[in-house]
Design an enzyme around this catalytic site. Structure first.
Site, PDB file in Angstrom:
ATOM      1  N   HIS A 145       0.829  -1.200   0.000  1.00 40.32           N
ATOM      2  CA  HIS A 145       0.000   0.000   0.000  1.00 40.32           C
ATOM      3  C   HIS A 145       0.865   1.252   0.000  1.00 40.32           C
ATOM      4  CE1 HIS A 145      -3.508  -2.497   1.534  1.00 40.32           C
ATOM      5  NE2 HIS A 145      -3.791  -2.067   0.335  1.00 40.32           N
ATOM      6  N   ARG A 179     -13.069  -9.731 -13.138  1.00 37.09           N
ATOM      7  CA  ARG A 179     -12.644 -11.120 -13.297  1.00 37.09           C
ATOM      8  C   ARG A 179     -13.091 -11.903 -12.075  1.00 37.09           C
ATOM      9  NH1 ARG A 179      -6.413 -12.725 -13.438  1.00 37.09           N
ATOM     10  NH2 ARG A 179      -6.587 -12.280 -11.216  1.00 37.09           N
ATOM     11  N   GLU A 182      -5.218 -18.006 -21.185  1.00 39.71           N
ATOM     12  CA  GLU A 182      -3.919 -18.064 -20.501  1.00 39.71           C
ATOM     13  C   GLU A 182      -3.416 -19.500 -20.364  1.00 39.71           C
ATOM     14  OE1 GLU A 182      -4.396 -15.922 -16.801  1.00 39.71           O
ATOM     15  OE2 GLU A 182      -6.311 -16.864 -16.352  1.00 39.71           O
ATOM     16  N   ASN A 240       0.803 -13.259 -18.546  1.00 37.49           N
ATOM     17  CA  ASN A 240       1.605 -13.699 -17.393  1.00 37.49           C
ATOM     18  C   ASN A 240       1.508 -15.217 -17.231  1.00 37.49           C
ATOM     19  OD1 ASN A 240       1.617 -10.969 -17.136  1.00 37.49           O
ATOM     20  ND2 ASN A 240       0.296 -10.888 -15.338  1.00 37.49           N
ATOM     21  N   ASP A 241       0.283 -15.715 -17.322  1.00 34.26           N
ATOM     22  CA  ASP A 241       0.102 -17.158 -17.196  1.00 34.26           C
ATOM     23  C   ASP A 241       0.340 -17.882 -18.515  1.00 34.26           C
ATOM     24  OD1 ASP A 241      -0.419 -17.951 -14.529  1.00 34.26           O
ATOM     25  OD2 ASP A 241      -2.258 -16.777 -14.616  1.00 34.26           O
ATOM     26  N   CYS A 269      -4.502  -8.422 -21.131  1.00 29.13           N
ATOM     27  CA  CYS A 269      -4.414  -7.769 -19.823  1.00 29.13           C
ATOM     28  C   CYS A 269      -3.212  -8.230 -19.006  1.00 29.13           C
ATOM     29  CB  CYS A 269      -5.708  -7.948 -19.038  1.00 29.13           C
ATOM     30  SG  CYS A 269      -6.057  -9.666 -18.648  1.00 29.13           S
TER      31      CYS A 269
HETATM   32  C1  PEP Z   1      -2.244 -13.025 -16.543  1.00 29.48           C
HETATM   33  O1  PEP Z   1      -2.094 -14.208 -16.220  1.00 29.48           O
HETATM   34  O2  PEP Z   1      -1.649 -12.484 -17.497  1.00 29.48           O
HETATM   35  C2  PEP Z   1      -3.159 -12.151 -15.777  1.00 29.48           C
HETATM   36  C3  PEP Z   1      -3.446 -10.938 -16.188  1.00 29.48           C
HETATM   37  O3  PEP Z   1      -3.676 -12.643 -14.620  1.00 29.48           O
HETATM   38  P1  PEP Z   1      -2.874 -12.770 -13.226  1.00 29.48           P
HETATM   39  O4  PEP Z   1      -1.563 -12.045 -13.384  1.00 29.48           O
HETATM   40  O5  PEP Z   1      -3.764 -12.180 -12.189  1.00 29.48           O
HETATM   41  O6  PEP Z   1      -2.728 -14.266 -13.088  1.00 29.48           O
HETATM   42 MG    MG Z   2      -3.494 -15.143 -14.896  1.00 25.24          MG
END
Ligand code: PEP
Ligand code: MG
Length: 589
Positions: free
Chosen positions: A198, A341, A440, A463-464, A511
């Site tokens: 934070h 989400r 993902e 990311n995933d 995203c």
């Molecule tokens: C991702 O996996 O790219 C994503 C946006 O979700 P998180 O980072 O919350 O797993």
């Molecule tokens: Mg993800």
């Protein structure tokens, strides 16, 4: 400003809030109470001991209330964090367990609190997700506040600082940070904390440079030492030489010019030079971050991660609590869309006590949509809250970690059931919302054509997707060198998904972190993304990169990119073609 030639020290921490400041260090003692005595309390005095603990908690509550009252205008939106701290004061994990420990072990309150707090800390330490670990820091800060009241130790009074300084502290709680007067504090550095703390969030709101997680900066700096804080790169320089000072003074000027430019152009649309309009959206985790999305010129919320409300509590939140939070975000953002989400719990976002599961391989386990489909009560509670919030603005719902068509069908069925139950009860809601999925998992990439038949949009979670397609644990430092968004396999998967979406006439978004880096814009534009969602702070730079590109050139560029065999080759192409545009805009310092 005096500079000591011989003793310049450069250290690197976490770049929590961008910008450069140069000034004198002001050490703040926030280490809390380190030595705690243990002594037995006999049976007849136990009630008094519990009362003493309760009074310390009550006092902590009053202190927080008073800080909230005195919080300066520009930080009002963050008083939410302090209210969370007030709730944590009575959290069963902390409050209930401390009282139980005093009773069961017949010990003094300080010792019981210390024991409970360190249990909570070690429970959270095994979690690899930065964001969740930072929420554990909130509990520790609350415990520190109670401890100070128990022992009579003095707290920190940042509002009393009366010179222009750079704060140097072991840790700063949100309560400490919200007392910062901008006209006196130029920036801050801390031993603890990370980007998702934070404290980091507040620093970004205040737009003051901050470097966190420096481990032992409080032991390296003395009061009045000259220090340079580069919050963009995460570098801190203690006692800089004349030469370093000059270099950073110049960088500071360039950074300020860049900020002024961004402020002027931040609200311009993310439109390519030949007229293609993308949507630049913000990712949020805490409801109050919606203000950052607006301030940085976002076109909506492209990813609202909803895990936060499920953390550090013995029971999951109820429908009304979720609805209130979602509604706040939706109303503030209206008429722009908010993409909520559904719960992405477990995997790297594990909370052992909340799920009761013990998985050898959580990233491949009962995570996200899999968890929700197995826990219809938890899932339906959230879906009802989302549908109710949708009556107050523009909402989209998005399911994470989809790996098959069946999962989507089941999730949509549950959404319909949630809507039916609300209709029966006569509760206002809106079922007429877009339903999308995150792409993902590689199986979802391969099934994109079939999935596109049953949803309204895709959002690629890089990311995933990188983690699962390249077989790289996203939290494992040993293999971090392999984690590359420009891996040709990853680029081809994005293309496959985008093409399937276009074929079926649905929109394709992104995203994951990749969407917030200006260097990837030529490729993402050329691959056909309709919307990109990122850290709110990244929106202006991404927009200005898009504005400098032409869709037609980007499409040709991507054709060549798709012929490359390695990430290094693609990176080189990006550098050779767009390097000069990027260096002018990305790191202006
Ligand atoms: C991702 O996996 O790219 C994503 C946006 O979700 P998180 O980072 O919350 O797993
Ligand atoms: Mg993800």
């Amino acid at each position: 400003m005096p500079a000591k030639e011989a003793t310049e020290i450069k250290i690197t921490g976490i770049n929590a809030s961008p910008g450069i400041c140069i000034g004198k260090a002001y050490l703040v003692d926030t280490k809390g109470v380190e030595v705690v005595e243990k002594y037995p309390v006999d049976g007849k005095n136990l009630a008094a001991e519990i009362k003493r603990f309760k009074s310390a908690v009550e006092k902590a509550k009053e202190e927080l209330q008073s800080i909230i009252r005195k919080t300066p205008e520009e930080l009002r939106q963050h008083t939410y964090i302090l209210e969370t701290h007030m709730v944590l004061l009575k959290d069963k994990m902390l409050y209930g367990s401390t009282i139980d420990t005093i009773k069961n072990e017949a010990v003094n309150a300080e010792w019981a609190l210390k024991k409970v707090a360190s249990n909570v800390k070690s429970m959270f330490q095994t979690i690899s997700d930065d964001y969740l670990r930072e929420r554990a820091a909130d509990i520790m800060q609350v415990a520190d506040r109670i401890m100070r009241n128990l022992t009579g130790a003095k707290g920190v009074d940042i509002s009393a600082i009366d010179k222009r300084v750079i704060l140097v502290a072991h840790d700063l709680s949100p309560a400490d940070t919200s007392q910062i007067h901008l006209e006196r504090v130029k920036g801050f550095v801390t031993d603890l904390g990370g980007k998702a703390s934070h404290t980091g969030i507040i620093a970004r709101t205040l737009e003051i440079p901050a470097v966190l997680g420096l481990a032992k900066i409080t032991r390296m700096v003395n009061n009045d030492d000259v220090i340079i804080v580069d919050g963009t790169t995460g570098i801190v320089i203690i006692n800089p030489t004349e030469q370093t000072l000059t270099k950073y003074e110049e960088r500071q000027i360039r950074y300020d010019e860049y900020k002024a430019l961004i402020a002027r152009s931040g609200h311009l649309p993310a439109e390519s030079a030949d007229g293609f309009r993308l949507q630049a959206m913000g990712n949020i985790e805490l409801p109050e971050e919606v203000f950052a999305v607006i301030n940085y010129g976002g076109d909506g919320v492209g990813l609202y991660r909803t895990e936060f409300q499920y953390l550090s509590r013995p029971f999951f939140p109820g429908e009304d609590e979720l609805y209130d939070k979602y509604k706040d975000v939706v109303e503030v953002m209206a008429p722009k869309p908010v993409t909520i989400r559904t719960l992405d719990i477990n995997g790297d976002k594990a909370l052992a006590n909340a799920t009761g599961s013990d998985e050898a391989n959580p990233a491949l386990g009962l995570r996200a949509i899999r968890y929700c489909l197995k826990k219809p009560d938890v899932f339906k509670t959230q879906l009802r809250a989302i549908l109710r919030a949708a009556a107050h603005g523009s909402v989209r719902v998005m399911f994470p970690m989809i790996s098959s068509v069946d999962e989507v069908r089941q999730a949509i069925q549950m959404l319909d059931e949630a809507a039916d139950s609300l209709a029966k009860e006569g509760v206002p809601f809106n079922r007429d919302i877009e339903v999308g999925i995150m792409i993902e998992v590689p199986s979802a990439v391969m099934m994109a054509d079939a999935l596109a038949e049953i949803v309204d949009f895709f959002s690629i979670g890089t990311n995933d997707l990188i983690q699962y397609s390249l077989a790289i644990d996203r939290g494992n430092r040993q293999v971090a060198y392999l984690y590359h968004p420009l891996h040709p396999a990853h680029i081809r998967m994005i293309k496959h998904v985008a093409d399937a979406a276009k074929d079926k006439g649905i929109k394709v978004f992104m995203c994951g972190e990749m969407a917030g880096d200006p260097a990837y814009m030529p490729i993402l534009l050329g691959l056909g993304m309709d919307e990109l969602s990122m850290n709110p702070q990244s929106i202006p730079a991404v927009k200005s990169m898009i504005r400098s590109l032409k869709l037609k050139d980007a499409k040709l560029f991507v054709k060549d990119v798709l012929k490359q065999a390695t990430a290094t080759d693609i990176e080189k192409m990006v550098q050779d073609t767009y390097g000069s545009v990027l260096s002018d805009m990305i790191y202006p310092g």
